[in-house]
Structure formats: C-alpha cells, structure tokens
Design an enzyme around this catalytic site. Structure first.
Site, mmCIF file in Angstrom:
data_model
loop_
_atom_site.group_PDB
_atom_site.id
_atom_site.type_symbol
_atom_site.label_atom_id
_atom_site.label_comp_id
_atom_site.label_asym_id
_atom_site.label_seq_id
_atom_site.Cartn_x
_atom_site.Cartn_y
_atom_site.Cartn_z
ATOM 1 N N TYR A 144 -11.503 6.696 -3.889
ATOM 2 C CA TYR A 144 -10.728 5.397 -4.688
ATOM 3 C C TYR A 144 -11.863 4.894 -5.769
ATOM 4 O O TYR A 144 -12.856 4.251 -5.147
ATOM 5 C CB TYR A 144 -10.562 4.574 -3.433
ATOM 6 N N LYS A 175 -7.664 12.534 -0.917
ATOM 7 C CA LYS A 175 -6.580 11.433 -0.725
ATOM 8 C C LYS A 175 -6.983 10.508 -1.573
ATOM 9 O O LYS A 175 -8.008 9.938 -1.523
ATOM 10 C CB LYS A 175 -6.786 10.865 0.590
HETATM 11 P P1 FBP Z 1 -0.842 3.296 3.067
HETATM 12 O O1 FBP Z 1 0.133 4.438 2.963
HETATM 13 O O2 FBP Z 1 -0.283 2.190 4.025
HETATM 14 O O3 FBP Z 1 -1.177 2.512 1.731
HETATM 15 O O4 FBP Z 1 -1.954 3.937 3.700
HETATM 16 C C1 FBP Z 1 -2.915 4.653 2.846
HETATM 17 C C2 FBP Z 1 -4.428 4.168 3.015
HETATM 18 O O5 FBP Z 1 -5.259 4.982 2.183
HETATM 19 C C3 FBP Z 1 -4.911 3.756 4.329
HETATM 20 O O6 FBP Z 1 -5.412 4.997 4.983
HETATM 21 C C4 FBP Z 1 -5.845 2.905 4.080
HETATM 22 O O7 FBP Z 1 -5.942 2.074 5.478
HETATM 23 C C5 FBP Z 1 -5.490 2.199 3.116
HETATM 24 O O8 FBP Z 1 -4.459 2.880 2.492
HETATM 25 C C6 FBP Z 1 -6.489 1.686 2.277
HETATM 26 O O9 FBP Z 1 -5.891 1.097 1.169
HETATM 27 P P2 FBP Z 1 -6.874 0.024 0.241
HETATM 28 O O10 FBP Z 1 -8.273 0.418 0.338
HETATM 29 O O11 FBP Z 1 -6.228 0.151 -1.187
HETATM 30 O O12 FBP Z 1 -6.564 -1.557 0.649
#
Ligand code: FBP
Length: 250
Positions: A144, A175
């Site tokens: 991310y 992911k």
């Molecule tokens: P969701 O499908 O609920 O968005 O989950 C995906 C995910 O990557 C989770 O594994 C993680 O907890 C969360 O989103 C992290 O999201 P962010 O860092 O954007 O708050």
C-alpha cells in the site's frame, strides 16, 4: 524461486476472506455477528474461500475450528492500529515458525511503500520472505503506497509501482488497492510480471458496485480478491459470495 500456490488457489484463481480489521481498524467495523471469529470461519468454509486471513491471536485461539473448516490459513505476520496518524509502519508480530506451528498455508505481510519507514519494512519483509520460501510457504504482500509523500495511492503510477515492488521483492502474490480504472489495473498487472495480483475489497459498497469491481478485477488479469468488509458486513454473505465466485471461477 518458484513457490507452489496450489494450496491457496483454484485453477489459478483465488478468493480470500480478510479478517485482520480488528487490529487495523478496531472493533467499530464489527457488529454482534461478525465480531465473532467463528462467524467468519463459517463463511469461509461454506463460501469455499481459498484462504482466510487472521492475525496470530485469532489463529491460535480458534486453531481447532480453523483446522476443522479445512479453509487454508493465511497468517498475517505484521500489523498496526489506525490510532497513530504519523508515517505508517507495520512491525513484525509473528514468525514463520509460528505460521508453521499454526498450520498456515501462506503468510501475509504489509509494506507501506513511500512511508519514511519503508526501508525498515523492506528489511523485515526480506527476512520473513526468505524463511517462508525456504519452507515453500507462499508470501502474500499487502503493498500500500502511503505516507505524507503519497498524494493518490490508487493512481495509475502508484498501482503499478505497488505491483512492481512486489515482483522486485519476491512476493508470490501482491494484495493491492484498486482505484476503479480498469486500464490502470491492467497496467499494474503487467508491471507485476510473474507475481500474481489480488485486489483488496475496501469499505462496504452496494452489491452492484462491489460486483462491478470484481468483474474489473477479472478482466485485468489479476487472479482474484482478498475481501473482508464487503462480505462479512453483508446481510447475506453467502449469497454475495456465490455471485462473486461465479464471476471469478465461472
Ligand atoms: P477489506 O476488504 O475489508 O478492505 O479488507 C482488506 C484489507 O487489506 C484488510 O486485510 C486490512 O485490514 C485492511 O484492508 C487495511 O485497510 P487500510 O490499511 O486501508 O485501512
């Protein structure tokens, strides 16, 4: 190194049920039903998910039920809360040996590219990845772009960068987030080379929009989705899973 992904894919495709939000977002994401990990294990089992994503604490406390469900465990080995608002850093919270002891089929690890702490996360990821691959355990990297230098985390450039970093670092699956532009996602998938891409589900949206996202994902060449809130916050998670499965697996 070629790692066998057959335990966590089916015909080269995958749906994963993500449930690490209790740490990442806090229980405000939950209701009476989905606060219970057993509810999630049940959806993962009945929905025939190719993996369920838990942090170590849940994996340990619900080990028996996870094993009985036969859903492959993807053990998340780092994480953070969202209370602290500074430059993001996700510290290691578990080891490959613990993943092995818990019967994990794969491990997951978050890296915030662009963060001031990027270098530290790269180094810690490298150690995890080396140990996992020595045991033929696939590594799923949540990549991310985030932090004060990142203006738009789902721009064409950032999505492709996230995907490519996964390939460069040796992740088996990346992911990543999707910004609703199919051509950008196709470019990101290309940038990932032989590293596979799964897309993060995101905050809950209506069913039509969610399924449109799933269709885009499959048109892009990504192998599937790692979804949490859109499924376990749904009033009918299994119905929705069925529709999602149809798009992904045909
Ligand atoms: P969701 O499908 O609920 O968005 O989950 C995906 C995910 O990557 C989770 O594994 C993680 O907890 C969360 O989103 C992290 O999201 P962010 O860092 O954007 O708050």
């Amino acid at each position: 190194m070629k790692i066998n992904l057959s335990k966590i894919t089916k015909n080269g495709k995958a749906i994963y049920l993500a449930y690490d939000q209790g740490l990442e977002h806090g229980p405000e994401e939950f209701n009476d039903k989905n606060a219970n990990p057993l509810y999630i294990i049940d959806i993962a089992k009945k929905g025939k998910y190719n993996g369920v994503i838990f942090q170590k604490g849940i994996a340990e406390k619900y080990k028996k039920e996870i094993k009985k469900s036969k859903v492959p465990l993807i053990l998340k080995l780092n994480g953070k809360t969202r209370i602290y608002k500074g430059e993001p850093y996700s510290p290691p919270l578990g080891t490959i040996q613990e993943a092995v002891n818990l019967g994990a089929a794969a491990v997951g690890y978050t890296i915030y590219i662009g963060s001031e702490h990027e270098g530290k996360m790269f180094k810690e990821f490298e150690k995890i990845e080396k140990e996992a691959h020595a045991k033929n355990i696939p590594v799923v990297a949540w990549i991310y772009p985030r932090g004060k230098y990142v203006k738009d985390d789902v721009s064409r450039a950032m999505m492709a960068y996230a995907a490519r970093v996964g390939l460069e670092l040796g992740a088996d699956i990346v992911k990543m987030k999707y910004g609703d532009n199919l051509s950008d996602l196709k470019w990101a998938v290309k940038a990932a080379g032989r590293t596979k891409i799964v897309i993060s589900g995101g905050a809950k949206v209506n069913e039509k929009d969610f399924l449109k996202q799933v269709k885009d994902i499959m048109k892009s060449g990504a192998i599937g989705i790692a979804v949490g809130r859109n499924i376990w916050q749904s009033n009918n998670p299994l119905e929705l899973t069925k529709k999602m499965r149809k798009i992904i697996f045909g």
